[in-house]
Design a protein around this motif. Structure first.
Motif, short mmCIF file in Angstrom:
data_model
loop_
_atom_site.label_atom_id
_atom_site.label_comp_id
_atom_site.label_asym_id
_atom_site.label_seq_id
_atom_site.Cartn_x
_atom_site.Cartn_y
_atom_site.Cartn_z
N SER A 32 6.98 -13.39 2.25
CA SER A 32 6.66 -11.97 2.34
C SER A 32 7.42 -11.14 1.32
N GLN A 33 8.42 -11.75 0.67
CA GLN A 33 9.22 -11.05 -0.33
C GLN A 33 9.62 -12.03 -1.43
N VAL A 34 9.99 -11.47 -2.58
CA VAL A 34 10.62 -12.28 -3.63
C VAL A 34 12.12 -12.19 -3.38
N GLY B 286 9.53 -6.62 -2.43
CA GLY B 286 8.57 -7.05 -1.44
C GLY B 286 7.25 -7.43 -2.09
N LEU B 287 6.47 -8.23 -1.40
CA LEU B 287 5.15 -8.61 -1.89
C LEU B 287 4.11 -7.60 -1.43
N SER B 288 3.09 -7.41 -2.24
CA SER B 288 1.96 -6.57 -1.85
C SER B 288 1.10 -7.35 -0.85
N PRO B 289 0.23 -6.67 -0.11
CA PRO B 289 -0.68 -7.40 0.79
C PRO B 289 -1.50 -8.44 0.04
N SER B 290 -1.93 -8.12 -1.17
CA SER B 290 -2.76 -9.07 -1.92
C SER B 290 -1.97 -10.30 -2.34
N GLY C 218 11.95 -14.26 2.60
CA GLY C 218 11.88 -12.84 2.89
C GLY C 218 11.87 -12.53 4.38
N GLU C 219 12.13 -11.27 4.69
CA GLU C 219 12.09 -10.74 6.05
C GLU C 219 10.82 -9.88 6.17
N PRO C 220 9.80 -10.36 6.89
CA PRO C 220 8.53 -9.64 6.94
C PRO C 220 8.65 -8.18 7.39
N LEU C 221 9.51 -7.90 8.37
CA LEU C 221 9.62 -6.53 8.86
C LEU C 221 10.39 -5.63 7.91
#
Length: 350
Positions: free
Chosen positions: A108-110, A129-133, A159-162
């Motif tokens: 979910s993140q770099v 963070g990563l974009s939704p795409s 990554g930490e999704p929240l």
């Protein structure tokens, strides 16, 4: 700057296409190409006119998720992938086969800024963070590479999704929406190390996903040793947020517990786990820790881990001991990316 077309929900894409002066059904066609047929270029959209494809390519882009490396376990067939994003950053994903279908674990993140003491994801900190795409792109690329349908998605990679909350929500809505891959929300798991305010926000969304809490320590003191986030949120606060999630959604929490030899696998740890989980409707997932050389932590032998599980079961706790997957490859979160980044840094210094 071109717009990231795969980051739009169906309703947002409808508004975009109508603003271009196109009829409403075009949005449905384009959305299907992006999220069902998994097109990677506008030229693949054969039922669109040449003019419309050109206009789309002028205003929008489908961000690439390019495979750099694939590792396949000879032990169980688990595959780990390293993907390059449009800006040169890299993330990793995992493909796992189970009797119930194919499961993928995505990032979910770099990088990550949580800094858990046993996880390679946080070495080097957070890039972005990563974009939704980009989150969707991992799922779509894996499905195209493997030629099989994904049935379960776990947001538990780097990554930490929240910590990337808005992108996560859009990703979940597109992934599980009926006009996309339509993966059941019940087949989606999101992991968190315990960002309490966002746990309450997520509960209010009333999604049917599984929330997995990275517990790893059964006391506040033990969590603080292993997880810097515990300095911000007390264990009791985190557990109360878990209870709120269960009340709001009816979905029981999964507690993730990495077993580390001599650190959190003692009789005292066992008693504390029974104390905090014994009365809760939950599931405990014991995970023998993967070795990360920067930390020097070791997993318990299989017999001791099994004994730990058996004792918990005697007290009525629903518990599983995770089958080790990818033990002969860079299986732990962040290991493959860390190896790649370290190699590139060493090459640049030569």
């Amino acid at each position: 700057m071109k717009k990231d077309i795969c980051a739009y929900t169906y309703e947002q894409l409808q508004a975009e296409i109508q603003a271009m002066g196109e009829r409403g059904f075009r949005a449905k066609q384009i959305y299907e190409w992006l999220h069902v047929r998994l097109a990677e270029d506008f030229s693949e959209m054969t039922n669109l006119s040449r003019e419309l494809k050109y206009r789309l390519s002028e205003q929008y882009e489908i961000l690439p998720v390019v495979m750099l490396e694939k590792q396949e376990s000879r032990l169980d067939g688990t595959c780990k992938f390293l993907f390059r994003l449009h800006d040169g950053n890299v993330v990793e994903s995992v493909w796992m086969r189970y009797h119930y279908g194919n499961s993928v674990c995505i990032s979910s993140q770099v990088g990550c800024r949580m800094g858990c003491r046993f996880c390679a994801s946080g070495i080097g900190g957070l890039a972005r963070g990563l974009s939704p795409s980009e989150m969707l792109g991992q799922v779509y690329r894996l499905q195209r590479i493997m030629g099989e349908r994904v049935s379960n998605v776990v947001v538990m990679g780097t990554g930490e999704p929240l910590d990337n909350y808005d992108s996560l929500l859009t990703f979940l809505r597109i992934l599980t929406g009926e006009k996309g891959l339509h993966i059941s929300q019940r087949n989606v798991t999101v992991s968190t190390c315990g960002i309490v305010p966002k746990m309450y926000e997520l509960a209010k969304e009333h999604l049917q996903i599984t929330l997995a809490l990275s517990l790893h320590g059964a006391t506040q003191e033990k969590r603080k040793q292993l997880m810097p986030v515990a300095n911000a949120y007390e264990l009791e606060e985190v557990l109360t947020a878990c209870d709120a999630y269960f009340r709001e959604t009816g979905r029981r929490i999964t507690f993730e517990y990495s077993l580390i030899r001599g650190v959190n696998d003692t009789e005292e740890d066992l008693r504390e786990l029974i104390r905090i989980l014994g009365s809760r409707n939950c599931h405990l997932n014991l995970i023998p820790v993967n070795s990360v050389k920067e930390y020097g932590l070791k997993q318990p032998d299989r017999k001791n881990a099994q004994n730990f599980k058996n004792k918990l079961e005697k007290y009525g706790i629903n518990v599983t001991l995770r089958r080790e997957l990818g033990a002969d490859i860079d299986g732990a979160c962040g290991q493959l990316r860390r190896s790649y980044v370290r190699t590139r840094t060493e090459e640049a210094e030569l």
